[in-house]
Design an enzyme around this catalytic site. Structure first.
Site, PDB file in Angstrom:
ATOM      1  CB  SER A  85      -2.782  -3.185   8.083  1.00  0.00           C
ATOM      2  OG  SER A  85      -1.695  -3.426   7.230  1.00  0.00           O
TER       3      SER A  85
ATOM      4  N   GLY B 169       1.058  -4.755  11.243  1.00  0.00           N
ATOM      5  CA  GLY B 169       1.212  -3.665  10.291  1.00  0.00           C
ATOM      6  C   GLY B 169       1.073  -2.293  10.929  1.00  0.00           C
TER       7      GLY B 169
ATOM      8  CB  SER C 150      -0.894   0.026   1.241  1.00  0.00           C
ATOM      9  OG  SER C 150      -1.511  -1.225   1.422  1.00  0.00           O
ATOM     10  CG  ASN C 151       3.090   2.598   3.326  1.00  0.00           C
ATOM     11  OD1 ASN C 151       2.629   3.714   3.483  1.00  0.00           O
ATOM     12  ND2 ASN C 151       2.982   1.646   4.231  1.00  0.00           N
TER      13      ASN C 151
ATOM     14  CE  LYS D 196       1.421  -4.435   6.737  1.00  0.00           C
ATOM     15  NZ  LYS D 196       1.846  -3.419   5.750  1.00  0.00           N
TER      16      LYS D 196
END
Lengths: 296, 296, 296, 296
Positions: D166, D189, D45-46, D164
């Site tokens: 988040s 996350g 996403s980042n 993961k």
């Protein structure tokens, strides 16, 4: 005055005519006093306080006070929607022997419950109360949040000594610990996240679950304090299924049903609350089975 | 008994010592009775009923009853968290002359408020109440919803004659109309969506806004009923900004402030509610300006 | 260019190998063109556009364009998460003959989707698009809201001529109408609230339901425009159960299943979407039964 | 293959013409490889992966692969909305040298994303992927939740080795650990709750914060693993303000701005994302100041 340890927020017995049953209260309270609990809370959310009038509330406090020895904590829930009613309730509870009062946020007029409104409300209560005040945030029931910024301001009041945070949001618990001075006591209200709450700095808990398994809850507290984190994590995991059934999903009716199953006669919930259906009784029986202490 | 038309849910005046001020109540009520309102509601949410005790509530009912002529509706809010308290409140209101009682859902124990619990609660109240019962759903404040399925069951009770739905969800209003028999009266509680609520079958409204601009609200009702939809839509649009300021964002303090600005002396809100800041007074003044009737 | 009336946001047929099936698309589109629909939308949410790549998207546009006569509207969905991809998609759709593009808000980075970000995004698309742009808000799917304040700014762009609002919040629809100049066309996306949306100023609708019952949806539009509000309300009420099954609860799989039941061969949904279970087929069959047009 | 430790989900540099800038990527990646990070994630996403097309994605993977030595983990984000696209992306990433793929849940059609749909989707991806699969739940961005029940089913697949999560909900992290077999690796996350996540059984973290302060994040991990809980709690508390600014409130633009302030040239966010305003730069500068490592 310290509130480290595990406190049981006990239910209020009602009889078949829907009246407060002080006799039953004395019987069950005597049994809890044989457990290692650090103390009890009467007239909390689990005490169905919002379903009772002021005279009934007083009867519960008076009946319970005698049964709780001085070396255990005796906390009385005195939250009310209006500030003036909250002030009067705190004074009456103190007059009847409360060690401290636990004051839930007012929450009916949600958008108006700003930090300033909370600070004014709690300051008025703390100024008037003869005994120390514990703040009490329970967003899931009230729909409002007493945020860390408000708590930081209130924590400087000499008569406000701690807080119960009922949510399971550990970041929120951590923020409350960070935002308040050393010595301000943050108590967890969510049994399913009690161990991580202790990890981030809570000093104890007021846990519906501890009405049912006071020894296991106290042991979890002791393990965490002793730095035995692996054991604490394992015990927390064992407690989660029961914690969920009692604390969240089935509320007071679930708690009362679980207590009945292990021999505490706490009567029925007051209408509009309804007893849990048989299907939930089966779930509770199953979740209780692994805990030896409950079969005594 | 019909509740078609616009009803004002009037605020309760408190004096500087935070007591109910029956004299002020009489003065402002007399002024409302010169407007075309179909009637009033006392002790609703806007009446700060949750901040008052039972004796104060009775004083308000008694004081107001005399001022409302028999050809207008006089509705009393009697919702309580416990069923037994709700029963007693309905009986007392009827004894003091209410034409009907408006019974807000209990909502503290949110997950337990099932359709069955609501049906048991309202049936007990309707069985006991000497006057007709209006159901009352206000999800934004209570956090629970009296769903169309529950209302459908309750609408068959001979003493339950209608409902106030405070939400602005028009599909929900339409569903309530569809789910209930001809003659069951659905009243809108959201002024910002009053016109579309009438479009989908609401027969009237209980609107905080109508305390401030009773004539405009009544006119909107009349336009819609006369089939003058373009005019109704235009008037609705004019009312939205004021409706938002009063009904939602600023709650009772906003309503009381708006009334002060147009000469109704309704005192201050009861703590923990706080008066609105000066910035909101400016917004209110601006939003009131286009309405001539308020300057009389 | 006017978008008054009812538009069908048609699904994209996939074959058993999960490929776009242009032949099936032509067959079903020809049938829709025999109905009174004002036009169609391809590659909207109901077209499963987010599950297709750019080449597949182009194939759908090209295949559909030929089947839609010039006197009906042919709108292509071209929303993308990045601004540069949205610009390219609009240009390609125009090149393939779209009358207008319908541009859903980007929504992945929710907290960053401010009014300024939306204005910059849509301005870039509208500057670049050879055909007019319709804004498109679908909060339930995107988690973001293109608020009236943003729409008011965008409505001044000469190439932005209207908007689809998919939510059922009638107050929001009314606000969009109020916030934009005369001539800016607000289209409703929620069939269950189509009639009240028309009441507050929407000029038409893009309704999944109209794929299934195009005549009933068009009739509702015509009744409302003719001021026959009682008939419109009654028809709206008849349509609600089917609208709920198709538009909300069961999404694209529900829409495709309903179409199969009435003889439109639109293939299966693309994974991860799954066909509806048999229990839903029964519900759909029941809800379709009252509509004669579907049995032709 | 183990993912214990701290992984940085690195951003993708874009140049002034809004193109992927592989040169800048190599420079910043080389610097990260001097830190104690256990590895990196590209195209998470980042990494603004949802704003890039497939060709751009491939360029990032190819460029990054060379810079990450074999003794660190190299994870590639390959989540897509359609199952077929997710399968292709996993294959391509493996072909370009990924050690594992991180597959975010599809989330556009929210109500259809049932446990069965997720199990079918992830099973297809894991069956096809030449490298191990990490599940990825990010409810705040996707609006859907990969619940413990679904994860429990998927954890039995031999090619699905971890997850993961988040969200900052520690009870959820604990449930995921409880619901999955020994050896299934749960990665946190949320940097603001990294320490309590480790307390309840997470084996590591993929933390945006660790792009900025890789040493502090790694130290927190090491302290917790060593049983130094008081030190870990204290360090966690120091990290919270920076974690909040970067991870939640200001998203990718906040992360890129923070990196610029400490000398990583990662370019600007891709539109519709906008750079943070100057006021946020000041907040970031303030929150970065206490961390010596950032000034090197």
């Amino acid at each position: 005055m310290t509130f480290a340890g595990v406190f049981a927020p006990i239910p209020t017995p009602f009889d078949a005519q829907d009246n407060v049953d002080a006799d039953r209260l004395r019987v069950v309270l005597a049994r809890w006093m044989k457990s290692p609990l650090a103390g009890v809370v009467v007239l909390g959310s689990n005490g169905e306080a919002v379903l009772m009038d002021e005279a009934e509330s007083d009867r519960v406090v008076v009946a319970a006070r005698d049964l709780v020895p001085r070396n255990r904590g005796f906390i009385v829930g005195t939250g009310r929607e209006s500030t003036q009613a909250a002030v009067r309730a705190a004074r009456r509870a103190a007059g009847h022997g409360a060690d401290a009062v636990l004051v839930r946020t007012p929450g009916f007029f949600k958008t108006q419950m700003t930090t300033d409104a909370f600070v004014r409300h709690y300051t008025a209560v703390a100024d008037a109360s003869p005994v120390p005040v514990l703040l009490y945030n329970f967003t899931a029931l009230t729909g409002v949040t007493l945020a860390p910024a408000a708590v930081a301001r209130l924590a400087t009041h000499p008569n406000i000594i701690g807080m119960k945070e009922s949510g399971g949001d550990i970041a929120q618990v951590a923020d409350l610990v960070s935002a308040t001075p050393e010595g301000f006591q943050v108590l967890a209200g969510s049994a399913a996240t009690f161990y991580p709450a202790l990890c981030v700095g809570a000093v104890g808990g007021i846990l519906a679950l501890s009405c049912v398994v006071p020894e296991a809850c106290t042991q979890l507290f002791n393990l965490a304090r002793a730095g035995r984190h692996d054991d604490a994590r394992a015990l927390q995991r064992r407690l989660v299924p029961l914690a969920r059934l009692i604390g969240n999903t089935h509320g007071v009716p679930g708690l009362k049903a679980a207590l009945h199953l292990i021999g505490y006669d706490v009567g029925v919930p007051r209408p509009p609350l309804m007893p849990v259906p048989d299907s939930v009784l089966s779930l509770l029986r199953e979740a209780l089975a692994p805990f030896e202490e409950v079969s005594r």
